[in-house]
Design an enzyme around this catalytic site. Sequence first.
Site, PDB file in Angstrom:
ATOM      1  N   VAL A  36     -25.221 -18.168 -31.584  1.00  0.00           N
ATOM      2  CA  VAL A  36     -23.834 -17.897 -31.938  1.00  0.00           C
ATOM      3  C   VAL A  36     -22.968 -18.439 -30.806  1.00  0.00           C
ATOM      4  O   VAL A  36     -23.136 -18.046 -29.654  1.00  0.00           O
ATOM      5  CB  VAL A  36     -23.583 -16.391 -32.142  1.00  0.00           C
ATOM      6  CG1 VAL A  36     -22.128 -16.136 -32.516  1.00  0.00           C
ATOM      7  CG2 VAL A  36     -24.527 -15.828 -33.198  1.00  0.00           C
ATOM      8  N   TYR A  37     -22.062 -19.353 -31.146  1.00  0.00           N
ATOM      9  CA  TYR A  37     -21.219 -20.003 -30.150  1.00  0.00           C
ATOM     10  C   TYR A  37     -19.830 -19.383 -30.145  1.00  0.00           C
ATOM     11  O   TYR A  37     -19.290 -19.036 -31.203  1.00  0.00           O
ATOM     12  CB  TYR A  37     -21.113 -21.506 -30.433  1.00  0.00           C
ATOM     13  CG  TYR A  37     -22.400 -22.212 -30.128  1.00  0.00           C
ATOM     14  CD1 TYR A  37     -22.638 -22.759 -28.875  1.00  0.00           C
ATOM     15  CD2 TYR A  37     -23.411 -22.308 -31.087  1.00  0.00           C
ATOM     16  CE1 TYR A  37     -23.834 -23.388 -28.585  1.00  0.00           C
ATOM     17  CE2 TYR A  37     -24.608 -22.938 -30.803  1.00  0.00           C
ATOM     18  CZ  TYR A  37     -24.812 -23.478 -29.556  1.00  0.00           C
ATOM     19  OH  TYR A  37     -25.998 -24.094 -29.262  1.00  0.00           O
ATOM     20  N   TYR A  38     -19.283 -19.291 -28.941  1.00  0.00           N
ATOM     21  CA  TYR A  38     -17.940 -18.745 -28.751  1.00  0.00           C
ATOM     22  C   TYR A  38     -17.068 -19.770 -28.054  1.00  0.00           C
ATOM     23  O   TYR A  38     -17.547 -20.551 -27.226  1.00  0.00           O
ATOM     24  CB  TYR A  38     -17.991 -17.460 -27.905  1.00  0.00           C
ATOM     25  CG  TYR A  38     -18.370 -16.264 -28.735  1.00  0.00           C
ATOM     26  CD1 TYR A  38     -17.389 -15.465 -29.309  1.00  0.00           C
ATOM     27  CD2 TYR A  38     -19.699 -15.962 -28.969  1.00  0.00           C
ATOM     28  CE1 TYR A  38     -17.734 -14.385 -30.095  1.00  0.00           C
ATOM     29  CE2 TYR A  38     -20.053 -14.874 -29.758  1.00  0.00           C
ATOM     30  CZ  TYR A  38     -19.063 -14.101 -30.318  1.00  0.00           C
ATOM     31  OH  TYR A  38     -19.402 -13.031 -31.106  1.00  0.00           O
ATOM     32  N   SER A 103     -17.143 -19.325 -32.943  1.00  0.00           N
ATOM     33  CA  SER A 103     -16.779 -20.626 -33.505  1.00  0.00           C
ATOM     34  C   SER A 103     -17.835 -21.241 -34.412  1.00  0.00           C
ATOM     35  O   SER A 103     -17.495 -22.047 -35.270  1.00  0.00           O
ATOM     36  CB  SER A 103     -16.447 -21.613 -32.382  1.00  0.00           C
ATOM     37  OG  SER A 103     -17.557 -21.780 -31.530  1.00  0.00           O
TER      38      SER A 103
END
Length: 173
Positions: A36-38, A103
């Site tokens: 999970v990208y931030y 994101s």
Amino acid sequence: MFEVETKIRVPDLPEIRSRLVRIGAGTPSVADQQDVYYNHPVRDFGRTDEALRVRYEGERCTLTYKGPKLATKGAKTREEFNLTVESGENLEEVLRRLGFVRSAEVRKHREEFALGTASVALDEVDGLGSFVEIEVMAHEAGAEAEKEIERIKGELGIEGSHIPQSYLELLKQ
């Protein structure tokens, strides 16, 4: 630490798996990974070429920050910091409260083999296909890690061009 890696799209993971076993890579660790990208609240990591990732792998959760890619001839090199966390859900809540924005997400099945000072990952990435990643962690960026990657690539008979983009970047294309 610096992560020096190459990623190559391959048509046949079973053949590469067999070669790894033949040269003594041993039993791989096998996992389904959810990354999970931030994105930063005021700095676009896409523009700064950074990454902040929460990786779920079984019961483990790791927060990873990757700095901008360094200019090199072949393999991708960047600074990397990893932190194991007790609760990914709590970590994600803290990131949201600090203004970070979720994101993207990447899911993959990974078999990872240890081969000397390197690791070789056989990845099946949802929406992208099959890849091999050869990675060497080094105390400094330099040609020695890239030479080791090329040696392993040759030993495994892997052909194809280095893909400098991350799985996230490839999915966004």
